[in-house]
Scaffold this active site. Sequence first.
Site, PDB file in Angstrom:
ATOM      1  N   ASP A   1      14.064   2.760 -12.386  1.00  0.00           N
ATOM      2  CA  ASP A   1      14.032   2.460 -10.952  1.00  0.00           C
ATOM      3  C   ASP A   1      14.506   1.033 -10.695  1.00  0.00           C
ATOM      4  O   ASP A   1      13.868   0.269  -9.969  1.00  0.00           O
ATOM      5  CB  ASP A   1      12.627   2.666 -10.393  1.00  0.00           C
ATOM      6  CG  ASP A   1      12.612   2.746  -8.865  1.00  0.00           C
ATOM      7  OD1 ASP A   1      13.680   2.987  -8.268  1.00  0.00           O
ATOM      8  OD2 ASP A   1      11.533   2.549  -8.265  1.00  0.00           O
TER       9      ASP A   1
ATOM     10  N   SER B   1       0.833  -1.191   0.000  1.00  0.00           N
ATOM     11  CA  SER B   1       0.000   0.000   0.000  1.00  0.00           C
ATOM     12  C   SER B   1       0.866   1.238   0.000  1.00  0.00           C
ATOM     13  O   SER B   1       1.871   1.307   0.712  1.00  0.00           O
ATOM     14  CB  SER B   1      -0.914   0.013   1.227  1.00  0.00           C
ATOM     15  OG  SER B   1      -1.739   1.156   1.212  1.00  0.00           O
TER      16      SER B   1
END
Length: 474
Positions: free
Chosen positions: A142, A30
């Site tokens: 990333d 989350s």
Amino acid sequence: MGTEHPSKSWSIHTRSEIIAKYKVMERIGSGAYADVYRGRRLSDDLTVALKEIHDYQSAFREIEALQMLQGSSNVIVMHEYFCREDEDAVLVLEYLTTDLATVISNAAKEGFPLPVGEMKRWMIQIISGLDACHRNMIVHRDLKPSNLLISDSGVLKLADFGQARILTEPGFDAFEGNPPPCEHDGSNHESSLHHPEASLLTDNLSQFGCGNQEQGSSHNEYFSVLDELKTKRSVDDIEKDTNIPDGNTSCLATCTTSDMDNDPMRTSFSFEALEEEDKEHGGFTSCVGTRWFRAPELLYGSINYGLEIDLWSLGCIFAELLTLKPLFPGTADIDQLSKIINVLGNLDERAWPGCSELPDYRIISFSKVENPPGVEACLPNRSADEVSLVKNLVCYDPARRATTMELLQDKYFNEEPLPVPISELRVPLTRNTEDEDSMGGWQDYNDMGSDSDFDDFGPMNFTRTDTGFSIQFP
């Protein structure tokens, strides 16, 4: 479902088109802009990851990149996705239970280096996944161990393409031959996102073997076309790049953490101005990636970069596989630069012709480093070939970094001990959960932007210049 799953119009639990096909189970990651749930496909009981993305740009990038990379054995599988005009995009992804960060941390806890044959197999899989990206001119932006997920059988897959960008040229449709754009009538079927800025360079890159072409071209031609691509990028292709971090998010099932929101340098010299410059000049933002794996050109504020930033990150990952500890564990952006410079030496025109044109090059300077030890000093007791592999990636000049095509042909992978079969890899049963909010279970990864960049450096020289100011660090 309790307070963990608040009832909202966009909630994955209220989407009839999703719950008709999937049982949504517990939330496993989350963040501010994405939530990931474990799910079960009703038709065959297949366990999947359901990634609900609350940010349009991130959703668009991830869907577009994964569509282009379908069929790549070392890239996470996107089974399907759901997109409606009034709802968040939901990606149905392959469910993978562990990652390379866990492999590294487990080996570090045991106190023994990874066997060379296993390490080579991990490296080959990483290179193969990145090669698929670069053949399609996708910059991941990333790369880090926690974004390299691993299946139960030992297959490593690149994941989390929310920051990815496709190098583009006006006039080519990235969705040519794909399904039409999202329906505006609220229909529930999954469909392809459409974006007016999306276009794919094809003709000039066929010589590289992009997509399904056979590989060709030399190192110099590779970067020649990349440079041509950068110069052709028009104002219409401006980076509307929010690069919104995912907050403290589990890396499991491709939902990751970023340190960018806490970066103290955003309120100092160049970052705020760069966001406006990006829009004016058609460049990318420099605020991408996780600091420990961020290329020096990004740390100096470059907005005109390409595939090469992934190659730097790759070198940092390889070094970590070899030593079981981060190569450049900076606590802030300035500290990150300092750690790099203390190893590689000062960045100057000899090390990288043209570096003086980097946006922040004349703003930040460090005292001269006498006799820098070089990357080899960071890789004690490793072979000359292993040191060479890292040095060919962790170097200042982006044009000198070895491409994925060159790496796949490196003699290191064809010499004894040979890479072990994937079936012989030791795969952790699950990822480390000592700190579920840290990336890959490494608390240090999440402790990269909470303090001031300047606190660790003591005295510094601050000088006003005609164009602004300069900061010299000891």
